[in-house]
Design a protein around this motif. Structure first.
Motif, short mmCIF file in Angstrom:
data_model
loop_
_atom_site.label_atom_id
_atom_site.label_comp_id
_atom_site.label_asym_id
_atom_site.label_seq_id
_atom_site.Cartn_x
_atom_site.Cartn_y
_atom_site.Cartn_z
N VAL A 104 40.09 23.52 37.48
CA VAL A 104 39.20 24.28 38.38
C VAL A 104 39.80 24.33 39.79
CG1 VAL A 104 36.95 24.21 39.53
CG2 VAL A 104 37.10 23.93 37.08
N HIS A 105 40.30 23.19 40.20
CA HIS A 105 40.90 23.08 41.53
C HIS A 105 42.10 24.01 41.65
CE1 HIS A 105 40.27 20.64 44.99
NE2 HIS A 105 41.57 20.56 45.19
N ARG A 106 42.87 24.02 40.57
CA ARG A 106 44.09 24.81 40.59
C ARG A 106 43.76 26.31 40.66
NH1 ARG A 106 48.91 23.76 36.32
NH2 ARG A 106 50.39 25.16 37.29
N ILE A 107 42.81 26.72 39.86
CA ILE A 107 42.43 28.16 39.84
C ILE A 107 41.90 28.57 41.21
CG2 ILE A 107 40.78 29.81 38.86
CD1 ILE A 107 41.06 28.20 36.20
N SER A 108 41.02 27.72 41.76
CA SER A 108 40.42 28.04 43.06
C SER A 108 41.50 28.12 44.13
CB SER A 108 39.38 26.97 43.39
OG SER A 108 38.90 27.16 44.65
N ASN A 109 42.46 27.21 44.10
CA ASN A 109 43.54 27.22 45.10
C ASN A 109 44.39 28.47 44.98
OD1 ASN A 109 42.84 24.94 46.39
ND2 ASN A 109 44.29 23.61 45.33
N GLN A 110 44.63 28.89 43.74
CA GLN A 110 45.44 30.10 43.54
C GLN A 110 44.74 31.33 44.11
OE1 GLN A 110 46.19 30.09 39.36
NE2 GLN A 110 48.11 28.95 39.57
N ARG A 111 43.44 31.39 43.88
CA ARG A 111 42.66 32.53 44.42
C ARG A 111 42.73 32.55 45.95
NH1 ARG A 111 37.12 32.25 40.85
NH2 ARG A 111 38.01 33.00 38.91
N LYS A 112 42.52 31.35 46.52
CA LYS A 112 42.53 31.27 47.99
C LYS A 112 43.89 31.67 48.55
CE LYS A 112 39.18 27.60 48.55
NZ LYS A 112 39.07 26.19 48.84
N LYS A 113 44.93 31.28 47.83
CA LYS A 113 46.29 31.59 48.27
C LYS A 113 46.50 33.11 48.30
CE LYS A 113 50.75 29.52 47.32
NZ LYS A 113 51.53 28.83 46.31
N ARG A 114 46.01 33.76 47.26
CA ARG A 114 46.17 35.22 47.20
C ARG A 114 45.41 35.90 48.33
NH1 ARG A 114 45.23 37.24 41.15
NH2 ARG A 114 45.58 39.28 42.07
N LEU A 115 44.19 35.42 48.56
CA LEU A 115 43.37 36.04 49.62
C LEU A 115 43.98 35.77 50.99
CD1 LEU A 115 39.79 35.13 48.32
CD2 LEU A 115 40.86 37.38 48.33
N SER A 116 44.42 34.54 51.22
CA SER A 116 45.02 34.19 52.52
C SER A 116 46.26 35.04 52.76
CB SER A 116 45.43 32.73 52.57
OG SER A 116 44.35 31.93 52.37
N GLY A 117 47.07 35.19 51.71
CA GLY A 117 48.30 35.99 51.83
C GLY A 117 47.97 37.41 52.24
N TYR A 118 46.92 37.96 51.64
CA TYR A 118 46.53 39.33 51.95
C TYR A 118 46.09 39.46 53.42
CZ TYR A 118 43.71 43.56 52.11
OH TYR A 118 43.18 44.75 52.48
N PHE A 119 45.27 38.51 53.86
CA PHE A 119 44.78 38.60 55.26
C PHE A 119 45.91 38.39 56.26
CE2 PHE A 119 40.60 37.39 53.26
CZ PHE A 119 40.07 38.67 53.38
N PHE A 120 46.83 37.49 55.92
CA PHE A 120 47.97 37.27 56.82
C PHE A 120 48.78 38.57 56.96
CE2 PHE A 120 47.90 32.49 56.57
CZ PHE A 120 47.88 32.32 57.94
#
Lengths: 468, 339
Positions: free
Chosen positions: B35-51
């Motif tokens: 669960v932690h891994r999936i959530s982190n991957q999602r956050k990474k994708r979103l952060s990358g997009y906003f950056f």
């Protein structure tokens, strides 16, 4: 004749012992379930909580750490620097040197560059003579009181006199505090104003790595004795969690607890007791119930403080017998609460639970084992009874500890490595043989001391009863 | 069933329960890991997009947005962490449309949820993007029983500069006992200029005066505060304490005289704060009053007075050296060491 007598006794005692241990187990199970709900809801809170916001606040109240020290030359500086390193900004430290006869005071004087200042406070609680008041030149937030020896309670009273903040945190000189835990601990005080005291989980620091006065790696104790203590701490923490949910916490570890200064002054300060931490909590309940005031004594599941657990049988035995003596002493001071409907649920259930299930448990357990040995030596042992007793007491303790482990895993995961988890499980199985029996003996020594000092305890009881 | 069979059954039950609990621990480890891994991957994708949006200075575009509608929790956390670091119109141009598209519709639904976690997420979404349309929801969430909900809703109301919300926050400061009010105070201290003006207007109500002064004593405010002078002469000690603290933080033209007068106040805290205030103006003030304060019955007033004299320059220091009274000398010595 003897055989006949034993059989007659057995007719009554066998069901009594089983009934006693089963009742305790049922009560513990109820608290365990209530506590589990508390822990799981806290886990949800933690996910939504933003502690950085709390830290950046401009309006946070000041907290003062009250640290009584007596011959603590080895640990005192570690504790002080650990507290100074906490990121919470509005804090002060009041260290009370309770007439140490080792180098504790010299160490404080040199390391903190203490400067004598006038005694700026009134002695609202009577204490032994304050020799001098000092302030640290290096860390002006540190005040040191040098006083004649009067015991831990006396030092704490002197500390309460000296502080100016509304809340204070009583800390032992061998306790380490974690940043995250500390911030979580002050939240109940900020969010629910009726909170008058807060305690939290205390763990054993023995095998943890400490760097720059902070715990960098939490590890399950590697040696047997600290490991057994860690399991006991986990179990007792679960019980307190359950009690906290029904506002029935009757002990907050002396190693770490937050109190309202104003209330401690109102109830007359700490009393001359070995277990002043337990006594003050029962007194707060007593006082608030007596005057029908709304209050809450909370016990947070978050692990906050780490303390050094005794690593030799001798020191552990001394600690355990004095703890049990303290329990008996505190319960004696407030005996009028026993099954007293005036004090509500606390008087009718919590206090009797403390007396019957906590204070008298070692006596019943000891009698049970003596009884088993006698019947065994006479060839009259009822094997069915023995096996049932083992399952009710040992079997349940093992399940209870595994449940605590599961909750720890679901909530805080302070021991992330699998090896630590296995060590915890292993110690849980082993502690029932030998360690459990020796703790019963230590606790019985507490009874012996209680009867020896009953005169002094009665006097103190009378004094306390006149306070309010 | 004989008694030994009962024993065996109890033993089996205990063993099964232990095994079940241990299995739960192991399963949770596995579950947590994934669960932690999936959530982190999602956050990474979103952060990358906003950056990328910030770097390329482009507004939000729904077509290139990598997230899904159900990633509400992850999106909220990522937006919150960005919001802590980025301010200004460029960031607003990205944040607002994302929040309006993916957060606010859910937040409006969740504002009425029976689960506090959902209400908390709703309140957090309103903090990120408060709109007039949501004022009713925000005000309702301010009355929520759960701290993590009403605290966030208060921040949202103040961000929105809602008159009713600001008034509610002041009422909460006044009514809530203990320290719970510090969160409301903090939220109002960080309020915008317009929100602060509304707060001062609400402070004209006598019932909200204390709360308003409490906030102003922690906030720098360049404009005159209409009720300050009246409150400095109030018979209510709490009001006087807060008024003097506000004055020290937000000086007025004749504040030196007011501070000198306050040095003679009956209350120790008022005298102490007045002495602290005079530390700023001591080069301009008549130092006799501070010499007098060196003999104050309170140790804390004596220290602050000595500090003010020290900050007054050579004259003040010379006066400190001349002191012979034991109490004053103690305070002078203290200031020499601790500054």
């Amino acid at each position: 004749m003897m055989r006949h007598l034993i059989l007659m006794i057995a007719h009554w005692t066998n069901p009594f012992f089983l009934w006693y241990f089963t009742s305790i187990n049922v009560i513990y199970t109820v608290f365990m379930i209530i506590g589990a709900f508390g822990i799981l809801s806290r886990r949800k809170e933690l996910a939504a909580e933003d502690l950085t916001e709390l830290l950046s606040s401009e309006s946070m109240p000041e907290f003062t750490f009250v640290i009584p020290v007596y011959n603590e030359s080895e640990n005192v500086l570690n504790t002080i620097f650990n507290l100074l390193n906490l990121t919470y900004r509005y804090k002060k430290l009041v260290i009370i040197n309770d007439g140490s006869i080792d180098k504790t005071f010299d160490i404080l004087l040199k390391s903190l560059e203490l400067i004598k200042i006038p005694q700026y406070f009134e002695n609202r609680l009577p204490t032994q003579k304050i020799r001098a008041v000092y302030q640290s030149k290096l860390h002006p937030e540190i005040i040191v009181l040098d006083k004649d020896h009067g015991g831990k309670f006396d030092a704490q009273n002197a500390g309460v006199n000296a502080l100016r903040s509304e809340y204070f945190i009583s800390v032992d000189a061998d306790t380490f505090i974690e940043d995250a835990g500390f911030e979580a601990l002050i939240r109940p005080i900020l969010t629910s104003p009726e909170t008058i005291a807060v305690g939290a989980g205390v763990r054993i620091v023995n095998s943890c790595t400490i760097e720059y006065h902070r715990i960098t790696t939490a590890r399950f104790p590697q040696k047997f004795l600290p490991a057994f203590q860690e399991i006991e701490y986990l179990r007792s923490f679960m019980l307190r969690q359950g009690l906290s949910s029904i506002n029935g916490v009757f002990v907050i570890a002396g190693a770490f607890g937050v109190f309202s200064r104003h209330l401690i002054l109102q109830v007359g300060g700490y009393c001359n007791s070995v277990s002043e931490d337990m006594e003050i909590i029962i007194r707060l309940h007593h006082y608030m119930k007596k005057f029908r005031l709304p209050y809450k004594i909370e016990y947070l599941p978050d692990p906050v403080a780490w303390t050094i657990g005794p690593s030799t049988l001798k020191s552990l035995g001394k600690q355990r017998s004095s703890w049990h003596f303290g329990i008996l002493e505190s319960l004696w001071h407030h005996k009028r609460l026993f099954f007293n409907p005036f004090y509500g649920f606390f008087g009718l259930f919590i206090f009797p639970f403390a007396v019957i299930c906590e204070a008298f448990e070692p006596v019943v357990e000891c009698i049970a084992w003596i009884y088993v040995l006698i019947t065994l030596s006479l060839g009259l042992l009822n094997v069915h009874f023995l096996l049932l007793l083992l399952m009710v007491s040992f079997g349940y303790t093992i399940i209870y500890a595994i449940f605590c482990l599961l909750l720890e895993e679901l909530s805080f995961r302070r021991y992330p490595s699998m090896r630590n988890l296995l060590a915890l499980l292993g110690s849980n199985l082993v502690e029932n043989i030998g360690y459990r029996q020796i703790t019963v003996y230590w606790r019985l020594r507490g009874f012996w001391r209680f009867f020896k000092e009953i005169g002094r305890i009665r006097k103190e009881s009378k004094r306390l009863n006149k306070l309010y | 069933m004989n008694k030994y069979q009962i024993l065996i059954w109890i033993f089996i039950a205990e063993a099964v329960l232990s095994f079940f609990l241990i299995t739960m621990v192991a399963l949770h480890r596995l579950f947590y890991f994934f669960v932690h891994r999936i959530s982190n991957q999602r956050k990474k994708r979103l952060s990358g997009y906003f950056f990328k949006c910030i770097e390329e200075n482009r507004a939000f575009d729904a077509k290139s947005y990598p997230g899904r509608r159900r990633w509400t929790k992850e999106l909220l956390e990522v937006l919150e962490s960005f919001n802590d670091r980025f301010h200004g119109n460029e960031w607003e141009a990205i944040k607002r449309p994302v929040a309006e598209e993916y957060l606010l519709p859910t937040a409006r639904k969740w504002a009425r949820s029976i689960f506090w976690k959902k209400r908390n997420q709703a309140a957090r979404s309103f903090v990120l993007c408060p709109t007039i349309e949501d004022e009713k929801n925000i005000l309702r969430l301010m009355d929520d029983r759960t701290f993590l909900v009403h605290h966030k809703a208060t921040i949202a109301a103040i961000e929105l500069e809602s008159q009713a919300g600001i008034r509610k926050a002041l009422v909460a400061i006044r009514c809530k006992a203990g320290s719970s009010r510090v969160f409301y105070r903090d939220a109002l201290i960080g309020a915008s200029h317009a929100a602060a003006e509304k707060m001062i207007a609400a402070g004209n109500e006598p019932a909200l005066r204390l709360a308003c002064l409490d906030v102003l004593s922690g906030k720098s405010w360049a404009l005159p505060i209409p009720f300050l002078k009246t409150d400095l002469r109030s018979k209510n000690t709490a009001l006087r304490r807060l008024a003097i603290r506000t004055l020290v933080r937000n000086p007025v033209a004749d504040c030196i005289e007011i501070l000198i007068d306050a040095l003679k106040d009956q209350d120790e805290e008022v005298r102490c704060d007045a002495a602290k205030g005079l530390q700023i103006y001591s080069p301009l003030a008549n130092l006799d009053c501070l010499i007098e304060a060196l003999h104050d019955p309170s140790w804390f007033v004596r220290i602050e007075a000595a500090r003010a004299l020290k900050l007054a320059g050579a004259t003040g220091k010379a006066l400190l050296k001349k002191q012979t009274d034991s109490q004053a000398v103690e305070a002078v010595r203290y200031i020499e060491v601790f500054g």
